[in-house]
Design an enzyme around this catalytic site. Structure first.
Site, PDB file in Angstrom:
ATOM      1  N   HIS A 129       7.357 116.075 -16.065  1.00  0.00           N
ATOM      2  CA  HIS A 129       7.508 117.149 -15.682  1.00  0.00           C
ATOM      3  C   HIS A 129       6.647 117.063 -17.056  1.00  0.00           C
ATOM      4  O   HIS A 129       6.598 115.883 -17.836  1.00  0.00           O
ATOM      5  CB  HIS A 129       8.805 117.867 -16.246  1.00  0.00           C
ATOM      6  CG  HIS A 129       8.603 118.938 -16.397  1.00  0.00           C
ATOM      7  ND1 HIS A 129       8.116 120.038 -17.730  1.00  0.00           N
ATOM      8  CD2 HIS A 129       8.540 120.087 -15.278  1.00  0.00           C
ATOM      9  CE1 HIS A 129       8.191 121.296 -17.085  1.00  0.00           C
ATOM     10  NE2 HIS A 129       8.436 121.560 -15.729  1.00  0.00           N
TER      11      HIS A 129
ATOM     12  N   ASP B 216      12.235 120.624  -9.006  1.00  0.00           N
ATOM     13  CA  ASP B 216      12.275 120.814  -7.573  1.00  0.00           C
ATOM     14  C   ASP B 216      12.394 120.012  -6.661  1.00  0.00           C
ATOM     15  O   ASP B 216      12.561 119.561  -5.866  1.00  0.00           O
ATOM     16  CB  ASP B 216      10.772 120.290  -7.523  1.00  0.00           C
ATOM     17  CG  ASP B 216       9.708 121.797  -7.848  1.00  0.00           C
ATOM     18  OD1 ASP B 216      10.751 122.609  -7.700  1.00  0.00           O
ATOM     19  OD2 ASP B 216       8.784 121.778  -8.630  1.00  0.00           O
TER      20      ASP B 216
HETATM   21  N1  CMC Z   1       6.172 109.233 -10.228  1.00  0.00           N
HETATM   22  C1  CMC Z   1       5.435 107.878 -10.807  1.00  0.00           C
HETATM   23  N2  CMC Z   1       4.706 108.341 -11.317  1.00  0.00           N
HETATM   24  C2  CMC Z   1       4.787 108.771 -11.810  1.00  0.00           C
HETATM   25  C3  CMC Z   1       4.880 110.638 -12.281  1.00  0.00           C
HETATM   26  C4  CMC Z   1       5.922 110.713 -10.668  1.00  0.00           C
HETATM   27  N3  CMC Z   1       6.510 111.884 -10.089  1.00  0.00           N
HETATM   28  N4  CMC Z   1       4.711 111.788 -12.782  1.00  0.00           N
HETATM   29  C5  CMC Z   1       4.316 110.775 -13.853  1.00  0.00           C
HETATM   30  N5  CMC Z   1       3.899 109.970 -13.107  1.00  0.00           N
HETATM   31  C6  CMC Z   1       2.988 108.824 -14.870  1.00  0.00           C
HETATM   32  C7  CMC Z   1       1.818 108.768 -14.533  1.00  0.00           C
HETATM   33  O1  CMC Z   1       0.948 108.095 -13.135  1.00  0.00           O
HETATM   34  C8  CMC Z   1       1.117 108.322 -15.411  1.00  0.00           C
HETATM   35  O2  CMC Z   1       1.624 107.112 -15.829  1.00  0.00           O
HETATM   36  P1  CMC Z   1       0.364 105.846 -16.988  1.00  0.00           P
HETATM   37  O3  CMC Z   1       0.563 106.553 -18.614  1.00  0.00           O
HETATM   38  O4  CMC Z   1       1.381 104.788 -16.591  1.00  0.00           O
HETATM   39  O5  CMC Z   1      -1.022 106.956 -16.142  1.00  0.00           O
HETATM   40  C9  CMC Z   1       2.779 109.071 -16.605  1.00  0.00           C
HETATM   41  O6  CMC Z   1       3.360 108.953 -16.403  1.00  0.00           O
HETATM   42  C10 CMC Z   1       1.859 110.288 -17.352  1.00  0.00           C
HETATM   43  O7  CMC Z   1       2.342 111.261 -15.931  1.00  0.00           O
HETATM   44  P2  CMC Z   1       0.936 112.256 -15.845  1.00  0.00           P
HETATM   45  O8  CMC Z   1       0.401 112.614 -14.893  1.00  0.00           O
HETATM   46  O9  CMC Z   1      -0.190 111.963 -16.821  1.00  0.00           O
HETATM   47  O10 CMC Z   1       2.131 113.194 -16.454  1.00  0.00           O
HETATM   48  P3  CMC Z   1       1.634 114.490 -16.596  1.00  0.00           P
HETATM   49  O11 CMC Z   1       2.120 115.587 -17.600  1.00  0.00           O
HETATM   50  O12 CMC Z   1       0.269 115.406 -16.640  1.00  0.00           O
HETATM   51  O13 CMC Z   1       2.152 115.467 -14.935  1.00  0.00           O
HETATM   52  C11 CMC Z   1       3.586 116.638 -13.247  1.00  0.00           C
HETATM   53  C12 CMC Z   1       3.162 116.270 -14.707  1.00  0.00           C
HETATM   54  C13 CMC Z   1       5.028 117.126 -13.204  1.00  0.00           C
HETATM   55  C14 CMC Z   1       2.445 116.727 -12.639  1.00  0.00           C
HETATM   56  C15 CMC Z   1       3.989 114.569 -12.533  1.00  0.00           C
HETATM   57  O14 CMC Z   1       4.904 114.243 -13.238  1.00  0.00           O
HETATM   58  C16 CMC Z   1       3.682 114.875 -11.125  1.00  0.00           C
HETATM   59  O15 CMC Z   1       3.292 114.701 -10.552  1.00  0.00           O
HETATM   60  N6  CMC Z   1       5.013 114.851 -10.721  1.00  0.00           N
HETATM   61  C17 CMC Z   1       5.259 114.805  -9.151  1.00  0.00           C
HETATM   62  C18 CMC Z   1       5.261 116.044  -9.127  1.00  0.00           C
HETATM   63  C19 CMC Z   1       6.393 117.073  -8.892  1.00  0.00           C
HETATM   64  O16 CMC Z   1       7.748 116.915  -9.209  1.00  0.00           O
HETATM   65  N7  CMC Z   1       5.961 118.432  -9.824  1.00  0.00           N
HETATM   66  C20 CMC Z   1       7.038 119.171 -10.170  1.00  0.00           C
HETATM   67  C21 CMC Z   1       6.961 119.754 -11.163  1.00  0.00           C
HETATM   68  S1  CMC Z   1       8.303 120.820 -12.650  1.00  0.00           S
HETATM   69  C22 CMC Z   1       8.656 121.960 -11.239  1.00  0.00           C
HETATM   70  C23 CMC Z   1       7.171 122.884 -12.040  1.00  0.00           C
HETATM   71  O17 CMC Z   1       7.237 123.373 -12.951  1.00  0.00           O
HETATM   72  O18 CMC Z   1       6.158 123.128 -11.538  1.00  0.00           O
END
Ligand code: CMC
Length: 423
Positions: free
Chosen positions: A301, A358
């Site tokens: 998140h 989720d």
């Molecule tokens: N599985 C594996 N690695 C992950 C995941 C995951 N679900 N989420 C983040 N990471 C890693 C990402 O690869 C990155 O690694 P590095 O620093 O080595 O490059 C690090 O963690 C930070 O990730 P980010 O993408 O920069 O984080 P963000 O804040 O931009 O994204 C997120 C947040 C929710 C989009 C992301 O965690 C994700 O894609 N999660 C899976 C999709 C999901 O469950 N979404 C629902 C969110 S909660 C409901 C809502 O409010 O929508």
């Protein structure tokens, strides 16, 4: 908090700060470009406040979520979804009279204009219900134009009341059953389940356990401050686009797999793991592998870096409901195992990746009989009052301005079109 100072090109600029009611500090950079020529760059807005808001407070480090000051745990325990709608939109819990009148109005506006039923005939039988929901919500403005401030509250009621009818009708359309009309003797949540699951051949008595689970799910999704879809609603609404157009845009923003669409993707991921011999460890490894684009859906998140309080409540509720119904869900076993492995894995620990809202919500939807492709629609129904509250807050702010970010241009420098052959 005293002013902030920025040193840029040998010059010092003072910028005012603002402190929120929970001690959050922001630096106001609005004058920066005027005095220095520079803008700030924050791709993905990870560190940018886009507005001042009095609706929802989140402390991601502590796992705190409050609606209008009330902790989510108390709201989830003690309120109905209709009360939460009122709380978010109007800023306070309703009195008994206010609640009675608000609920009555919601019930009275649940019917769709009969002509709108024709729209459903035009959608492909395989249309995703989120696409139908956003189109139908946008279409509401053709029936209920927002001509005066007085009908603004009326349109809010119409939207809250009719969205669940649209959602249930889109499900009925997808399974080829006739639409089931709402009943005025039922509550908001009961009415939705009735429209989803009754049919002319068989009445449907709403099971109490489903009614309670739905109440909880809707409340936990009701608002989450400046996330992707809510910011979209504010962005679109900032041009003074009407309520239905702004919320329809929010529904589209929610549909993506990184946002609300993740609940559907979690279930698809778990099914994929089960079909692959339930080898969940392989999928944890894949999620860590930077050469793979696989992510553990329902994990991580932008704001929560400790735990998502909504996920905690939902995990407990899913366990309770499945136990009460004596349902064995092999996918839930995989989810629990996946969570356990991931929470101990250095990759996830280091990045503070925890199950989000989720991850467990789908088990409750499944138990109720709600199909996977309706999961994100359920999220949207829950999020409606939050979107409406933000749209209204912005609309009522006399200082609100159209949203218009800047950019850093990285394209070609000025050049002339070279001589070309005559066409
Ligand atoms: N599985 C594996 N690695 C992950 C995941 C995951 N679900 N989420 C983040 N990471 C890693 C990402 O690869 C990155 O690694 P590095 O620093 O080595 O490059 C690090 O963690 C930070 O990730 P980010 O993408 O920069 O984080 P963000 O804040 O931009 O994204 C997120 C947040 C929710 C989009 C992301 O965690 C994700 O894609 N999660 C899976 C999709 C999901 O469950 N979404 C629902 C969110 S909660 C409901 C809502 O409010 O929508």
């Amino acid at each position: 908090m005293s002013d902030a100072k920025i040193l840029l090109g040998g010059n010092e600029y003072e910028l005012p700060t603002i402190t929120g009611s929970e001690g959050e500090v922001g630096i106001e950079i609005r004058s920066l470009r005027k005095v220095s020529g520079a803008v700030t760059l924050d791709e993905g807005y990870g560190n940018t406040g886009s507005c001042k808001s009095a609706i929802t407070f989140i402390d991601g480090e502590q796992g705190i979520l409050r609606y209008r000051g009330y902790p989510i745990e108390e709201v989830a325990e003690q309120c109905t979804f209709v009360e939460v709608c009122y709380l978010l939109i109007y800023g306070m819990l309703p009195s008994a009279d206010e609640l009675a009148s608000f609920s009555e109005s919601l019930t009275r506006h649940t019917l769709l204009h009969e002509d709108m039923k024709k729209f459903f005939e035009g959608y492909s039988p395989s249309a995703h219900p989120m696409a139908i929901l956003s189109s139908m919500v946008a279409s509401l403005s053709t029936y209920y134009p927002e001509s005066t401030d007085a009908n603004l509250d009326l349109n809010i009621l119409r939207l809250l009341a009719k969205a669940k009818t649209i959602a249930a009708f889109s499900y009925k359309k997808s399974i080829g059953q006739p639409f089931i009309y709402p009943r005025n003797d039922l509550t908001y949540t009961q009415n939705f389940l009735h429209m989803m699951f009754a049919n002319p051949a068989e009445p449907y008595e709403v099971p109490e356990v489903f009614d309670h689970a739905l109440r909880l799910l809707l409340i936990l999704h009701a608002d989450h401050e400046q996330n992707c879809s809510t910011s979209t609603v504010r962005m679109v609404g900032s041009s003074e686009a009407d309520l239905f157009a702004s919320i329809s845009a929010g529904i589209n923003a929610l549909s993506g797999p990184l946002h609300g669409g993740a609940n559907q993707k979690v279930m698809e991921m778990l099914r994929r793991i089960r079909a692959d011999g339930s080898n969940y460890k392989k999928y944890v490894e894949m999620a860590k592998d930077k050469d793979s684009d696989f992510r553990l859906m329902g994990f991580g998140h932008r704001v929560y870096k400790n735990f998502d309080p909504r996920a905690r409540i939902l995990k407990a509720a899913a366990n309770r409901v499945l136990e009460e119904l004596h349902l064995d869900d092999s996918l839930l076993d995989i989810a629990r195992a996946l969570e356990e492995v991931a929470l101990q894995d250095e990759y996830f620990v280091e990045r503070k990746l925890y199950p989000n809202v989720d991850f467990y919500s789908g088990f409750l939807y499944r138990a109720m009989g709600i199909p996977t492709d309706m999961f994100t629609v359920m999220f949207a129904l829950g999020r409606l009052p939050g979107w409406i509250a933000h749209w209204k807050e912005m609309r009522e702010d006399p200082k609100a301005r159209i949203h218009r970010p800047r950019q850093i241009y990285i394209g070609e420098a000025a050049r002339s079109i070279p001589p070309r052959d005559k066409r």
